[in-house]
Design a protein around this motif. Structure first.
Motif, PDB file in Angstrom:
ATOM      1  N   GLY A  53     -44.164  76.515  63.084  1.00 42.18           N
ATOM      2  CA  GLY A  53     -43.083  77.478  63.052  1.00 42.18           C
ATOM      3  C   GLY A  53     -43.008  78.190  61.717  1.00 42.18           C
ATOM      4  N   THR A  54     -42.208  79.202  61.680  1.00 40.25           N
ATOM      5  CA  THR A  54     -42.036  80.020  60.486  1.00 40.25           C
ATOM      6  C   THR A  54     -40.910  79.462  59.622  1.00 40.25           C
ATOM      7  N   ALA A  55     -41.117  79.403  58.318  1.00 41.52           N
ATOM      8  CA  ALA A  55     -40.124  78.836  57.398  1.00 41.52           C
ATOM      9  C   ALA A  55     -38.828  79.646  57.386  1.00 41.52           C
ATOM     10  N   VAL A  56     -37.716  78.958  57.228  1.00 48.20           N
ATOM     11  CA  VAL A  56     -36.412  79.612  57.092  1.00 48.20           C
ATOM     12  C   VAL A  56     -35.984  79.567  55.628  1.00 48.20           C
ATOM     13  N   ALA A  57     -35.036  80.457  55.275  1.00 43.28           N
ATOM     14  CA  ALA A  57     -34.513  80.533  53.907  1.00 43.28           C
ATOM     15  C   ALA A  57     -33.015  80.779  53.985  1.00 43.28           C
ATOM     16  N   ALA A  58     -32.347  80.687  52.865  1.00 38.59           N
ATOM     17  CA  ALA A  58     -30.884  80.878  52.832  1.00 38.59           C
ATOM     18  C   ALA A  58     -30.464  82.205  53.453  1.00 38.59           C
ATOM     19  N   GLY A  59     -31.284  83.230  53.331  1.00 37.35           N
ATOM     20  CA  GLY A  59     -30.960  84.540  53.900  1.00 37.35           C
ATOM     21  C   GLY A  59     -30.910  84.576  55.413  1.00 37.35           C
ATOM     22  N   ASN A  60     -31.385  83.522  56.077  1.00 39.39           N
ATOM     23  CA  ASN A  60     -31.326  83.459  57.541  1.00 39.39           C
ATOM     24  C   ASN A  60     -29.936  83.086  58.056  1.00 39.39           C
ATOM     25  N   GLY A  95     -37.372  73.628  56.239  1.00 39.34           N
ATOM     26  CA  GLY A  95     -37.840  73.571  57.620  1.00 39.34           C
ATOM     27  C   GLY A  95     -38.278  74.909  58.157  1.00 39.34           C
ATOM     28  N   THR A  96     -38.399  74.943  59.473  1.00 37.66           N
ATOM     29  CA  THR A  96     -38.892  76.122  60.186  1.00 37.66           C
ATOM     30  C   THR A  96     -37.904  76.525  61.264  1.00 37.66           C
ATOM     31  N   ASP A  97     -38.237  77.585  61.987  1.00 40.10           N
ATOM     32  CA  ASP A  97     -37.371  78.021  63.086  1.00 40.10           C
ATOM     33  C   ASP A  97     -37.115  76.911  64.098  1.00 40.10           C
ATOM     34  N   THR A  98     -38.080  76.011  64.313  1.00 40.96           N
ATOM     35  CA  THR A  98     -37.935  74.983  65.344  1.00 40.96           C
ATOM     36  C   THR A  98     -37.168  73.744  64.903  1.00 40.96           C
ATOM     37  N   PHE A  99     -37.149  73.458  63.596  1.00 38.74           N
ATOM     38  CA  PHE A  99     -36.391  72.331  63.060  1.00 38.74           C
ATOM     39  C   PHE A  99     -36.067  72.653  61.614  1.00 38.74           C
ATOM     40  N   HIS A 100     -34.781  72.684  61.284  1.00 34.16           N
ATOM     41  CA  HIS A 100     -34.416  72.956  59.898  1.00 34.16           C
ATOM     42  C   HIS A 100     -33.103  72.288  59.532  1.00 34.16           C
ATOM     43  N   VAL A 114     -21.117  79.864  61.689  1.00 38.29           N
ATOM     44  CA  VAL A 114     -22.399  80.166  61.068  1.00 38.29           C
ATOM     45  C   VAL A 114     -23.202  80.970  62.083  1.00 38.29           C
ATOM     46  N   THR A 115     -23.789  82.066  61.626  1.00 37.24           N
ATOM     47  CA  THR A 115     -24.701  82.846  62.459  1.00 37.24           C
ATOM     48  C   THR A 115     -26.070  82.802  61.793  1.00 37.24           C
ATOM     49  N   ALA A 116     -27.071  82.375  62.541  1.00 36.07           N
ATOM     50  CA  ALA A 116     -28.424  82.227  62.005  1.00 36.07           C
ATOM     51  C   ALA A 116     -29.366  83.196  62.708  1.00 36.07           C
ATOM     52  N   THR A 117     -30.299  83.719  61.940  1.00 38.18           N
ATOM     53  CA  THR A 117     -31.334  84.594  62.479  1.00 38.18           C
ATOM     54  C   THR A 117     -32.669  83.859  62.379  1.00 38.18           C
ATOM     55  N   PHE A 118     -33.397  83.792  63.509  1.00 31.45           N
ATOM     56  CA  PHE A 118     -34.721  83.185  63.474  1.00 31.45           C
ATOM     57  C   PHE A 118     -35.667  84.073  62.667  1.00 31.45           C
ATOM     58  N   THR A 119     -36.575  83.464  61.940  1.00 31.98           N
ATOM     59  CA  THR A 119     -37.565  84.226  61.193  1.00 31.98           C
ATOM     60  C   THR A 119     -38.524  84.926  62.149  1.00 31.98           C
ATOM     61  N   SER A 120     -38.854  84.258  63.238  1.00 35.65           N
ATOM     62  CA  SER A 120     -39.686  84.836  64.296  1.00 35.65           C
ATOM     63  C   SER A 120     -38.913  84.736  65.600  1.00 35.65           C
ATOM     64  N   LYS A 170     -23.878  69.171  55.481  1.00 35.30           N
ATOM     65  CA  LYS A 170     -25.315  69.277  55.763  1.00 35.30           C
ATOM     66  C   LYS A 170     -25.529  69.305  57.274  1.00 35.30           C
ATOM     67  N   PHE A 171     -26.240  70.333  57.731  1.00 34.39           N
ATOM     68  CA  PHE A 171     -26.497  70.505  59.152  1.00 34.39           C
ATOM     69  C   PHE A 171     -27.980  70.379  59.437  1.00 34.39           C
ATOM     70  N   THR A 172     -28.299  69.744  60.567  1.00 39.07           N
ATOM     71  CA  THR A 172     -29.652  69.646  61.071  1.00 39.07           C
ATOM     72  C   THR A 172     -29.706  70.401  62.390  1.00 39.07           C
ATOM     73  N   VAL A 173     -30.747  71.209  62.559  1.00 35.50           N
ATOM     74  CA  VAL A 173     -30.844  72.070  63.735  1.00 35.50           C
ATOM     75  C   VAL A 173     -32.184  71.825  64.446  1.00 35.50           C
ATOM     76  N   PHE A 174     -32.101  71.625  65.760  1.00 34.74           N
ATOM     77  CA  PHE A 174     -33.251  71.444  66.619  1.00 34.74           C
ATOM     78  C   PHE A 174     -33.313  72.624  67.576  1.00 34.74           C
ATOM     79  N   VAL A 175     -34.460  73.279  67.677  1.00 36.00           N
ATOM     80  CA  VAL A 175     -34.634  74.452  68.545  1.00 36.00           C
ATOM     81  C   VAL A 175     -35.814  74.189  69.463  1.00 36.00           C
ATOM     82  N   ALA A 176     -35.633  74.405  70.773  1.00 34.66           N
ATOM     83  CA  ALA A 176     -36.703  74.174  71.735  1.00 34.66           C
ATOM     84  C   ALA A 176     -36.702  75.242  72.813  1.00 34.66           C
ATOM     85  N   GLN A 177     -37.863  75.675  73.218  1.00 33.00           N
ATOM     86  CA  GLN A 177     -38.010  76.629  74.323  1.00 33.00           C
ATOM     87  C   GLN A 177     -37.840  75.915  75.633  1.00 33.00           C
TER      88      GLN A 177
END
Length: 109
Positions: free
Chosen positions: A1-8, A26-31, A48-54, A102-109
Motif C-alpha cells: 500500500g501507499t504510505a500515509v502522512a499527517a496531511g491525509n 503505515g499505509t492506506d490499508t493499515f495505519h 476525523v476525515t481521512a483521504t486515501f493516498t491512492s 491513538k487510533f489504529t485503522v484497518f482497510v479492506a476491499q
C-alpha cells in the motif's frame, strides 16, 4: 500500500483550535496516528476525515479503533463511513485538552 502522512487527516473544530495529528505510520490499508487535543473550542463528538493516498476502485470496509494515548474513550470500532477516496469517523464523547488519542485503522476491499 501507499504510505500515509499527517496531511491525509483533517480534524474538525471539536478536537480544539490547535489540535494536531502526529506519529503517523503505515499505509492506506493499515495505519496508526495520534491526535493531540488542544486549544479553544473543544467539543463533543469530534470527527476525523481521512483521504486515501491512492483511491480504491470501490468503497472499502474500514475499521477504526482507539488503542492508546493518554485520553480515554470507547475501544469499540469507531468507523462511520467510507468512499473510494477516504473515510470519516466520529469519536464518541468529548476529548480532554492536552491529551492524546491513538487510533489504529484497518482497510479492506
Amino acid at each position: 500500500g501507499t504510505a500515509v502522512a499527517a496531511g491525509n487527516f483533517v480534524l474538525n473544530a471539536n478536537w480544539g483550535s490547535t489540535a494536531t495529528v502526529t506519529l503517523v505510520a503505515g499505509t492506506d490499508t493499515f495505519h496508526e496516528y495520534t491526535i493531540t487535543c488542544q486549544g479553544a473550542a473543544i467539543g463533543a463528538n469530534p470527527t476525523v476525515t481521512a483521504t486515501f493516498t491512492s483511491a480504491y476502485a470501490a468503497a472499502p470496509r474500514v475499521k477504526v479503533e482507539l488503542n492508546g494515548g493518554t485520553g480515554t474513550g470507547t475501544l469499540l470500532p469507531l468507523f462511520t463511513s467510507s468512499t473510494t477516496g477516504g473515510y470519516a469517523f466520529t469519536y464518541q464523547g468529548t476529548p480532554v485538552t492536552a491529551t492524546t488519542y491513538k487510533f489504529t485503522v484497518f482497510v479492506a476491499q
